[in-house]
Design an enzyme around this catalytic site. Structure first.
Site, PDB file in Angstrom:
ATOM      1  N   ARG A  54       0.829  -1.214   0.000  1.00  0.00           N
ATOM      2  CA  ARG A  54       0.000   0.000   0.000  1.00  0.00           C
ATOM      3  C   ARG A  54       0.860   1.259   0.000  1.00  0.00           C
ATOM      4  NH1 ARG A  54      -5.162  -1.805   3.715  1.00  0.00           N
ATOM      5  NH2 ARG A  54      -5.912  -3.359   2.239  1.00  0.00           N
ATOM      6  N   ASP A 164     -17.004   8.352   6.262  1.00  0.00           N
ATOM      7  CA  ASP A 164     -15.818   7.498   6.231  1.00  0.00           C
ATOM      8  C   ASP A 164     -14.600   8.412   6.348  1.00  0.00           C
ATOM      9  OD1 ASP A 164     -15.415   4.326   5.189  1.00  0.00           O
ATOM     10  OD2 ASP A 164     -13.625   5.590   5.029  1.00  0.00           O
TER      11      ASP A 164
HETATM   12  C1  LIG Z   1     -14.079  -2.905   5.811  1.00  0.00           C
HETATM   13  S1  LIG Z   1     -14.795  -1.334   5.511  1.00  0.00           S
HETATM   14  C2  LIG Z   1     -16.447  -1.607   6.147  1.00  0.00           C
HETATM   15  C3  LIG Z   1     -17.509  -1.009   5.241  1.00  0.00           C
HETATM   16  C4  LIG Z   1     -18.954  -1.276   5.668  1.00  0.00           C
HETATM   17  N1  LIG Z   1     -19.233  -0.699   6.963  1.00  0.00           N
HETATM   18  C5  LIG Z   1     -19.262  -2.752   5.663  1.00  0.00           C
HETATM   19  O1  LIG Z   1     -19.355  -3.354   6.741  1.00  0.00           O
HETATM   20  O2  LIG Z   1     -19.408  -3.338   4.582  1.00  0.00           O
HETATM   21  C6  LIG Z   1     -14.043  -0.347   6.803  1.00  0.00           C
HETATM   22  C7  LIG Z   1     -14.145   1.141   6.542  1.00  0.00           C
HETATM   23  O3  LIG Z   1     -13.757   1.825   7.743  1.00  0.00           O
HETATM   24  C8  LIG Z   1     -13.120   3.026   7.369  1.00  0.00           C
HETATM   25  N2  LIG Z   1     -12.323   3.529   8.510  1.00  0.00           N
HETATM   26  C9  LIG Z   1     -11.178   3.043   9.030  1.00  0.00           C
HETATM   27  N3  LIG Z   1     -10.753   3.801  10.049  1.00  0.00           N
HETATM   28  C10 LIG Z   1     -11.667   4.795  10.212  1.00  0.00           C
HETATM   29  C11 LIG Z   1     -11.787   5.905  11.102  1.00  0.00           C
HETATM   30  N4  LIG Z   1     -10.878   6.158  12.056  1.00  0.00           N
HETATM   31  N5  LIG Z   1     -12.854   6.714  10.967  1.00  0.00           N
HETATM   32  C12 LIG Z   1     -13.784   6.488  10.006  1.00  0.00           C
HETATM   33  N6  LIG Z   1     -13.721   5.464   9.128  1.00  0.00           N
HETATM   34  C13 LIG Z   1     -12.682   4.621   9.233  1.00  0.00           C
HETATM   35  C14 LIG Z   1     -12.265   2.616   6.174  1.00  0.00           C
HETATM   36  O4  LIG Z   1     -11.911   3.713   5.376  1.00  0.00           O
HETATM   37  C15 LIG Z   1     -13.193   1.622   5.460  1.00  0.00           C
HETATM   38  O5  LIG Z   1     -13.902   2.234   4.407  1.00  0.00           O
END
Ligand SMILES: C[S@@+](CC[C@H](N)C(=O)[O-])C[C@H]1O[C@@H](n2cnc3c(N)ncnc32)[C@H](O)[C@@H]1O
Length: 292
Positions: A54, A164
């Site tokens: 990454r 997000d």
């Molecule tokens: C695996 S995805 C989950 C998406 C959706 N909620 C689902 O369950 O299908 C995790 C998401 O969390 C976001 N994320 C990670 N750290 C975060 C933070 N500190 N604040 C907000 N979003 C965050 C990432 O950018 C990513 O898009």
């Protein structure tokens, strides 16, 4: 400082030709600490190869020659504008329409009909928060699950907030354009809930009637939140897995403060409360009700 075993060169588009993408233990520690401080995300040691890949994208985007040079750049004051890009690069955005289907069934059949009946009589509000919405499949699935109960009524003020930390993925969510095959593969009983427009080249676009229900905003869960609530439902799924116990507990307390009594919190399939919470009662598979 000892250099970690040189990684096999990654193929394009991840690494610039000839770029040295090896990552020293010290740089890995530096990146992990920075990502934890900025986003609360814990990068575990076994994720080193993934992290290297990454970071290599950023090395290429900035025209640098090595991950080591990128890490050195991150330590300079000029790197402030690079931090969001670093976070965009290290987040995992895996998601799907109607992922963990039981949450959407609960919302559509048990929650929304009751809320609409209750709120419409006093022209009230219904607020739902998708707290780590990734590329939008989650908030659009929420919108699709709520349309039936909302019908064409204009006596309820309904809105979904979708947030997000990752600005790239949020832009994709807001565009609302997806491969048509993702919709084709949906179970027959939920497919008609989606309202779509053709976007060409095997793609579909979420129709305006779905899009106008959602406000997309960047929000970092570990920073201060600007919203006052209350929310009737909060989806926070498959992001707690990246946080440590302390971060999860603090975010949960803030969710509880924003949830209306009788409101619901949905967590991801492998997630649970770090410890029992006095104001959250488990009422179904990863479904918690906010108690008074
Ligand atoms: C695996 S995805 C989950 C998406 C959706 N909620 C689902 O369950 O299908 C995790 C998401 O969390 C976001 N994320 C990670 N750290 C975060 C933070 N500190 N604040 C907000 N979003 C965050 C990432 O950018 C990513 O898009």
């Amino acid at each position: 400082m000892s250099r970690a075993t040189a990684a096999p060169a990654l193929s394009a588009p991840f690494a610039a030709p000839g770029a040295d993408i090896s990552l020293t233990r010290e740089d890995m520690k530096f990146i992990s600490a920075l990502v934890y401080e900025q986003a609360g995300i814990v990068i575990r040691e076994h994720k080193e190869a993934m992290t290297r890949g990454r970071l290599a994208r950023r090395v290429k985007a900035l025209g640098l020659s090595s991950v080591a040079e990128y890490c050195a750049f991150l330590k300079t004051p000029q790197a402030a504008s690079e931090l969001p890009e670093l976070i965009n690069a290290v987040t995992t955005n895996h998601t799907a329409f109607f992922r963990e289907r039981h949450h959407f069934d609960h919302l559509r059949k048990d929650v929304m009909p009751r809320l609409v009946q209750e709120r419409s009589s006093r022209r009230g509000r219904i607020r739902i928060w998708s707290a780590a919405c990734s590329s939008g499949e989650e908030p659009y699935s929420i919108a699709a699950s709520c349309r039936e109960a909302l019908g064409h009524r204009n006596d309820v003020d309904f809105k979904i907030l979708a947030t997000d930390i990752d600005t790239d993925i949020l832009a994709r969510a807001e565009a609302g354009i997806y491969p048509a095959e993702l919709i084709d593969r949906l179970p027959a009983d939920v497919k008609p809930l989606m309202k779509l427009e053709g976007a060409g080249r095997g793609e579909v676009r979420m129709a305006d009637e779905m899009r106008r229900l959602i406000a997309f905003k960047r929000l970092n869960l570990i920073e201060k939140w600007p919203m006052g609530g209350p929310f009737d439902v909060i989806f926070c799924r498959n992001v707690f897995i990246y946080f440590d116990t302390q971060t999860k507990a603090s975010i949960l307390d803030r969710f509880v403060a924003l949830l209306a009594p009788g409101g619901f919190l949905y967590l991801g399939h492998s997630e649970s409360l770090p410890q029992p919470h006095a104001n959250l009662r488990l009422i179904g598979r990863t479904i918690y009700e906010r108690t008074p």
